[in-house]
Design an enzyme around this catalytic site. Sequence first.
Site, PDB file in Angstrom:
ATOM      1  N   GLU A 197      91.570  16.958  -6.615  1.00  0.00           N
ATOM      2  CA  GLU A 197      91.944  16.353  -7.587  1.00  0.00           C
ATOM      3  C   GLU A 197      90.925  16.698  -8.774  1.00  0.00           C
ATOM      4  O   GLU A 197      91.249  16.734 -10.028  1.00  0.00           O
ATOM      5  CB  GLU A 197      91.821  14.897  -7.534  1.00  0.00           C
ATOM      6  CG  GLU A 197      93.089  14.046  -7.844  1.00  0.00           C
ATOM      7  CD  GLU A 197      92.500  12.577  -7.670  1.00  0.00           C
ATOM      8  OE1 GLU A 197      92.650  12.090  -6.528  1.00  0.00           O
ATOM      9  OE2 GLU A 197      92.468  11.872  -8.981  1.00  0.00           O
ATOM     10  N   GLY A 228      97.547   5.401  -3.705  1.00  0.00           N
ATOM     11  CA  GLY A 228      97.155   4.315  -3.524  1.00  0.00           C
ATOM     12  C   GLY A 228      95.619   4.257  -2.969  1.00  0.00           C
ATOM     13  O   GLY A 228      95.225   3.929  -1.708  1.00  0.00           O
ATOM     14  N   SER A 282      92.456   3.411  -5.240  1.00  0.00           N
ATOM     15  CA  SER A 282      91.423   2.215  -5.802  1.00  0.00           C
ATOM     16  C   SER A 282      92.110   0.823  -5.776  1.00  0.00           C
ATOM     17  O   SER A 282      93.321   0.722  -5.480  1.00  0.00           O
ATOM     18  CB  SER A 282      91.449   2.549  -7.529  1.00  0.00           C
ATOM     19  OG  SER A 282      91.167   3.871  -7.782  1.00  0.00           O
ATOM     20  N   SER A 289      98.769   5.257 -10.234  1.00  0.00           N
ATOM     21  CA  SER A 289      99.749   6.179 -11.452  1.00  0.00           C
ATOM     22  C   SER A 289     101.268   6.486 -11.020  1.00  0.00           C
ATOM     23  O   SER A 289     101.220   6.921  -9.782  1.00  0.00           O
ATOM     24  CB  SER A 289      99.222   7.584 -11.665  1.00  0.00           C
ATOM     25  OG  SER A 289      97.852   7.144 -12.373  1.00  0.00           O
TER      26      SER A 289
END
Length: 386
Positions: A257, A140, A142, A174
């Site tokens: 990432e 969490g 964005s 996501s």
Amino acid sequence: MVGLEGFWGAPLASAGMDFSLPPEVIRLGLEATAVAERGARRHESLEDAWIIADDAEFAQELGRLGYLGMTWPRESGGYGRSALERFVVSEALLRAGAPVASCWFADRQIGPVLLQYGTPEQRNRYLPGILAGTARWCIGMSEPDAGSNVAGIATTAVRDGNEFVINGQKIWTSGAQRAEWCYLICRTDPEAPAHKGLSEFILPMDTQGISVRPIQDASGASHFCELFLADVRIPADNLVGELNNSFGQTMRQLEHERGGIDRLFSNRTLLDLVEPLVDTQDDRRRQQLARIQTRYAIGRLMVLHNVMGQAPRGYSALTKIFCSEFEQEVANFCASVAGADAMLGNRVSRGAIYAPAYTLMGGTTQILRNIVGERTLGLPREPRKA
Ligand SMILES: Cc1cc2nc3c(=O)[nH]c(=O)nc-3n(C[C@H](O)[C@H](O)[C@H](O)COP(=O)(O)OP(=O)(O)OC[C@H]3O[C@@H](n4cnc5c(N)ncnc54)[C@H](O)[C@@H]3O)c2cc1C
């Protein structure tokens, strides 16, 4: 002028590179390929499987095989294996389009972040589920007004006794609809300058006050969500790392990432599907195919450079720019080969419609170019607008 030596992190003259993999690593890669192909056969669409194809049973199989937490230290329950070993396993899984979405984020970044910044209690509590492939995590970060600009995060976490009370909204989260835990970034000091005053938390997704609303993307899939947080109370112990000082932690997490093989192979299976249809008598198509294969080779070397820890700071940004723009090229090439069929509802059309996502997620290409320009190449910063 920035010298190439500094850019690549090592003097060119010292090269002496050996690109061959040790036999035991090749063996591991072959074993992982068999597992990956078995997993891929359980799903229809193989593209973007690391973010879309959720298969709890397969994730647990990876856990049983020791394919999760491979490089983590043994004292933390990991397998103490080399970065190269993890690379060949990840490559095999991604190459085949294996359904790893339910364990990918956790293995790629949550585990490493907890190992670096978590307390021993947090590591004891959360790492076993990641290693077993049973724990589902979402990220969490964005928000509607804070995507590229992490410093703009407005979701607040306010200390109240032994708890933090969280209010705000996240977006594009996501896997939030199925996640057990969310790795949440909040503003904890509204008075501090934008980059300060942020903190990271572990949010159990069954806590009262959380609502999750899936968002349908242009291809029809609903893998990411809006996350609404209204007076959500979590134990103060769920803070990860330093209070009001998580910006560096967040940037570290983004490094995990950006530089991996998932940014190169998201739609590799689409090319497999389309390649037999390519008219190899057509010079233009031959050139395009040659360019694609060359770029796979270059991208893979860039990923390896990151994986082996030999890349200079900011290099994962460079890798993600190159690889994710290339993934778009692959999707567009496949659509052009499929011709009118790409207008029907099939894997090729889905791949082309989804492709813009590659250069957005994990940091947009424009933001990453800023990072490469300013931090890697040392170019002057663009003056801030008043
Ligand atoms: C498939 C997918 C999955 C995602 N999953 C997650 C997730 O699990 N968790 C999560 O937290 N987020 C997730 N995201 C969100 C993703 O991280 C953001 O979309 C991304 O950071 C960009 O933010 P934004 O969409 O708000 O765009 P904005 O930040 O609003 O940017 C809009 C445009 O302006 C450009 N821009 C902005 N600032 C600058 C600048 N300073 N210089 C040059 N150009 C600039 C950007 O490059 C972009 O083109 C996901 C996104 C996608 C597409």
